[in-house]
Scaffold this motif. Sequence first.
Motif, PDB file in Angstrom:
ATOM      1  N   SER A  74       1.033  -1.245  -0.186  1.00 29.22           N
ATOM      2  CA  SER A  74       0.049   0.090   0.097  1.00 29.22           C
ATOM      3  C   SER A  74       0.880   1.097   0.128  1.00 29.22           C
ATOM      4  O   SER A  74       1.825   1.237   0.617  1.00 29.22           O
ATOM      5  N   VAL A  75       0.584   2.238  -0.828  1.00 28.34           N
ATOM      6  CA  VAL A  75       1.515   3.434  -0.935  1.00 28.34           C
ATOM      7  C   VAL A  75       0.525   4.634  -0.914  1.00 28.34           C
ATOM      8  O   VAL A  75      -0.843   4.370  -1.602  1.00 28.34           O
ATOM      9  N   LYS A  76       0.770   5.734  -0.554  1.00 27.15           N
ATOM     10  CA  LYS A  76      -0.109   6.853  -0.626  1.00 27.15           C
ATOM     11  C   LYS A  76       1.045   8.079  -1.056  1.00 27.15           C
ATOM     12  O   LYS A  76       1.864   8.416  -0.261  1.00 27.15           O
ATOM     13  N   VAL A  77       0.899   8.615  -2.353  1.00 26.78           N
ATOM     14  CA  VAL A  77       1.514   9.798  -2.509  1.00 26.78           C
ATOM     15  C   VAL A  77       0.664  10.957  -3.003  1.00 26.78           C
ATOM     16  O   VAL A  77      -0.282  10.784  -3.636  1.00 26.78           O
ATOM     17  N   LYS A  78       0.935  12.095  -2.518  1.00 25.26           N
ATOM     18  CA  LYS A  78       0.227  13.347  -2.717  1.00 25.26           C
ATOM     19  C   LYS A  78       0.903  13.931  -3.982  1.00 25.26           C
ATOM     20  O   LYS A  78       2.188  14.183  -3.984  1.00 25.26           O
ATOM     21  N   THR A  79      -0.024  14.069  -4.804  1.00 24.79           N
ATOM     22  CA  THR A  79       0.356  15.016  -6.242  1.00 24.79           C
ATOM     23  C   THR A  79      -0.645  15.473  -6.907  1.00 24.79           C
ATOM     24  O   THR A  79      -1.943  14.838  -6.620  1.00 24.79           O
ATOM     25  N   THR A  80      -0.335  16.279  -7.876  1.00 28.60           N
ATOM     26  CA  THR A  80      -1.506  16.883  -8.553  1.00 28.60           C
ATOM     27  C   THR A  80      -1.634  15.816 -10.069  1.00 28.60           C
ATOM     28  O   THR A  80      -2.600  16.089 -10.936  1.00 28.60           O
ATOM     29  N   HIS A  81      -0.726  15.008 -10.050  1.00 34.14           N
ATOM     30  CA  HIS A  81      -0.669  14.247 -11.464  1.00 34.14           C
ATOM     31  C   HIS A  81       0.129  12.432 -11.220  1.00 34.14           C
ATOM     32  O   HIS A  81       1.378  12.401 -11.155  1.00 34.14           O
ATOM     33  N   GLN A  82      -0.837  11.839 -11.123  1.00 36.43           N
ATOM     34  CA  GLN A  82      -0.336  10.153 -10.735  1.00 36.43           C
ATOM     35  C   GLN A  82       0.400   9.889 -11.847  1.00 36.43           C
ATOM     36  O   GLN A  82       1.254   9.113 -11.679  1.00 36.43           O
ATOM     37  N   GLY A  83       0.205  10.438 -13.102  1.00 31.90           N
ATOM     38  CA  GLY A  83       0.859   9.937 -14.400  1.00 31.90           C
ATOM     39  C   GLY A  83       2.470  10.148 -14.116  1.00 31.90           C
ATOM     40  O   GLY A  83       3.202   9.757 -15.138  1.00 31.90           O
ATOM     41  N   ASP A  84       2.785  11.175 -13.356  1.00 25.30           N
ATOM     42  CA  ASP A  84       4.218  11.273 -13.308  1.00 25.30           C
ATOM     43  C   ASP A  84       5.116  10.052 -12.492  1.00 25.30           C
ATOM     44  O   ASP A  84       6.370   9.919 -12.526  1.00 25.30           O
ATOM     45  N   LEU A  85       4.364   9.266 -12.016  1.00 25.05           N
ATOM     46  CA  LEU A  85       4.954   8.408 -11.051  1.00 25.05           C
ATOM     47  C   LEU A  85       5.171   6.979 -11.426  1.00 25.05           C
ATOM     48  O   LEU A  85       4.312   6.563 -12.187  1.00 25.05           O
ATOM     49  N   GLN A  86       6.502   6.458 -10.916  1.00 28.20           N
ATOM     50  CA  GLN A  86       6.908   4.986 -11.225  1.00 28.20           C
ATOM     51  C   GLN A  86       6.980   4.361  -9.871  1.00 28.20           C
ATOM     52  O   GLN A  86       7.889   5.189  -9.077  1.00 28.20           O
ATOM     53  N   VAL A  87       6.333   3.207  -9.438  1.00 30.68           N
ATOM     54  CA  VAL A  87       6.583   2.832  -8.120  1.00 30.68           C
ATOM     55  C   VAL A  87       7.043   1.368  -8.122  1.00 30.68           C
ATOM     56  O   VAL A  87       6.416   0.345  -9.103  1.00 30.68           O
ATOM     57  N   LEU A  88       8.211   1.099  -7.616  1.00 33.83           N
ATOM     58  CA  LEU A  88       8.680  -0.363  -7.892  1.00 33.83           C
ATOM     59  C   LEU A  88       8.929  -0.986  -6.484  1.00 33.83           C
ATOM     60  O   LEU A  88       9.297  -0.444  -5.667  1.00 33.83           O
ATOM     61  N   LEU A  89       8.695  -2.446  -6.415  1.00 36.69           N
ATOM     62  CA  LEU A  89       8.894  -3.323  -4.947  1.00 36.69           C
ATOM     63  C   LEU A  89      10.028  -4.011  -5.441  1.00 36.69           C
ATOM     64  O   LEU A  89      10.038  -4.878  -6.465  1.00 36.69           O
ATOM     65  N   THR A  90      11.168  -4.163  -4.619  1.00 33.47           N
ATOM     66  CA  THR A  90      12.331  -4.755  -4.574  1.00 33.47           C
ATOM     67  C   THR A  90      12.408  -5.926  -3.410  1.00 33.47           C
ATOM     68  O   THR A  90      12.337  -5.469  -2.237  1.00 33.47           O
ATOM     69  N   GLY A  91      12.205  -7.246  -3.719  1.00 31.11           N
ATOM     70  CA  GLY A  91      12.462  -7.896  -2.484  1.00 31.11           C
ATOM     71  C   GLY A  91      13.861  -8.626  -2.289  1.00 31.11           C
ATOM     72  O   GLY A  91      14.779  -8.163  -3.229  1.00 31.11           O
ATOM     73  N   PRO A  92      14.101  -9.323  -1.610  1.00 32.49           N
ATOM     74  CA  PRO A  92      15.499  -9.897  -1.048  1.00 32.49           C
ATOM     75  C   PRO A  92      16.021 -10.507  -2.242  1.00 32.49           C
ATOM     76  O   PRO A  92      15.296 -11.312  -2.894  1.00 32.49           O
ATOM     77  N   GLY A  93      17.347 -10.373  -2.643  1.00 28.22           N
ATOM     78  CA  GLY A  93      17.878 -10.989  -3.948  1.00 28.22           C
ATOM     79  C   GLY A  93      17.555 -10.217  -5.001  1.00 28.22           C
ATOM     80  O   GLY A  93      18.251 -10.674  -6.109  1.00 28.22           O
TER      81      GLY A  93
END
Lengths: 412, 379
Positions: free
Chosen positions: A320-339
Amino acid sequence: MKIVKIPVVGVLVLASIATASAKPKSKTTTPEKVADSQIKEDPYRFNGAVTSGEARGSGFCAWNRRTFFSAAHVVFDDDEMVWKSPPKWHPQAHANKLDRKAAIQSRGFFRWTNYAEIVEEEDAINGKAFGRDFIIGFSFTNLTSGSAARINMSGSADLKKPVRSMMTGYPARIAYSDQPIGGFFMYRTGPSLNTYNTYSGSALETTLISTGPGNSGGPIWTDGGTAGWSAAGVVVGGLPSETIVYAFSSELNTMLDAVSPVVKAGVPQSVNSNSVSSTSRFFSSNRKQQLPDGVHQWTDYPLNVSGFEKDAKVESVKVSVKVKTTHQGDLQVLLTGPGGVQALVHNQEGGGKRNLIINSKDLSEFFEDVDLEGRWTVRFQDRLKGDICTVESVVLELTSVPGQASSGGTEP
Amino acid sequence: MSRPRAALLAAVLLLAGAWLFFSPASEDSTRSSTTSSGEGKTTTRSPSLRPTPEAERALRDSTAEQTIENDWTDLLAWLDSEPKPSSKEIRERLLALRVSWTEKDLQVLANALTRLLESGEDRNLGLAFRVGPHGFLQSWPTLRVFLLDVLAASDPELAAATARSVIAKTDSADEFAVSLRSLTRKGLARASDEELLTHFKTLLGRSEWKNSGGFGEAFDLPRLLGTTAAAEALARWEGNPKLRNRALDEFSADHPAEGIALVQADTPLEPAARAMLMARADPADAAQLAAVDQYLRDPLRQAGEINAFLESFPLRSATTGYRLYGKHPAPYTFETITAGDRAALQQVTRWMEDPALEAHRGELASLKERLEEWVNQAR
């Protein structure tokens, strides 16, 4: 139960029970016939003969009542590279002839391959054919009455220690003495204390144990004490005084993943046989941070994950993430696990929309078999100039699956 | 506050201020400010009592980079030492190193790995090319392959840029194959299907690579692409038939319609391989079933090929394992198999009644018996 003497390996531990044997001393543990009265007892009742055309071998129903394990060379000719009709399963066979009415036509099987070994064959790497020489067959009907045998997913590690183990199957010949065995009778080799060593790939070998042709595909059991026997691997080959087994480890999950959608549709209940329930934990950060605007550089939210059982693997991953912004399209979000295993959480979707709020996005499929403990990182980029993005919170929910003996569900 | 604690705090503040004053980060910000004024003035430095977040990050990154470089230097020295470490020791050390490195800032890791790759330093490790979970390697023939493998776990875009550079220049099949992986990952770094197919064709053309593990593992790419064009490139390749047919089989398990399209296009195939492609058909799909019917009636097909087809149709056994590019194969579900079996049983019943297929009556009867059992089992 008769115990074959082991003069060299484990002689001290087995000394007291070994004297109970009426058989003459033998340097090598060899197969002995299972008594008729024991065929329906654990672990013998999980066994069955496997036939494919003219070929015969052994097998065992494990993990799920609709799956059985055997050796790949029993049912597939690697040189011909042609699939035949699937093998037949003969549950608890123990007679001169197989009962055709009791035979179950399996629907198919999965076998392990890798491409590298095909091209390397010309270099004749020794013993490679045994590396992962096993199959998981599947059927749309139950292959055994009662539950299926449990899998010891730590079989590879356990068999390298001096553990009490036993093989069962349908040898056509006792390799050590070259003595023929007529019919399809269930034999056991052991129990005995043995230590296995790495042979090739995931195959292990040991000396002073002899099975015989026809035993290929049968199980090697490890003694779990009060928990009973669990299948730790598959017998795949041997010499008159040596045995080679494919030993189970977490890589087996790849095969189980392939067969799960086929058998679980009719067998919906999944259980963990060692009664350890799943555990969920939350890891979070409320650090508010403005992302560099329009810069292709990650801002990291590292989460050090601990507190799970040793060797626990991922069952589910939700973020779950919460990012305050006026434009979602600016954002890239990545999850990295162990290894370094990665999954994209958000990839500049939502052009024109405001604040990015993702609740419990399920990313489990990207993290199968990943170790839970270690560093997980949620990474953010604001890739377009003009709109300010501020991360307000990050929550990672991880659920563990116990890494030990497992089964793939039984009929309710 | 006690006197010793106050003295300690003062010392910490003094050190932090001194560090900020002389640190590269503070010089960078000064330069930036001077440039923006455009007058070449000397700006006054104002030592701060707290490091800025940027300065903190720069220090952390610098430390992480230094750690990676030290690890690398130690690794090279260890590999060159006598007695030589065993294969098992090398593999275990590299596995541990990957875990350690991927716990660092991934941007820093990407930069550090790129620099190490640019240095040209390498060692032959004597290990096989082996794929593990999630397409990461668990055994690396050379140190450069190891670096490229870890790079894919760092920054996706930088890894893709480095991958393209390696693919354009390398003479190593293993480097080529592992680099290609960075272009197949979902996200902004993913290359187009056309680019990936071009790289695959380049690989197919390098006959000197035919015995490299990486060359073999790259045959997972057509399955990832799932296009008839990719399958055709594979089918027309005249190299190792076992490798080609295994890859075609895995391709058609995931993409049966595209596999059938190959046969319909008269792509040159061995009879047995062609029979297996047709046996993968989904009988619940009317178009695929029609193609199968046409295939069975084709007078050009020899009896051996038709028998191989009838013995395996509808083929639902399959191979799986760790794969370099795509998720490990799991092509079937209970629902798809049982729906296909029901449709196949209806079709086989029709074939049994068709005098034109009299020659195959025996094989059809066996197939019908199997299908009846499967349909009954599934009820």
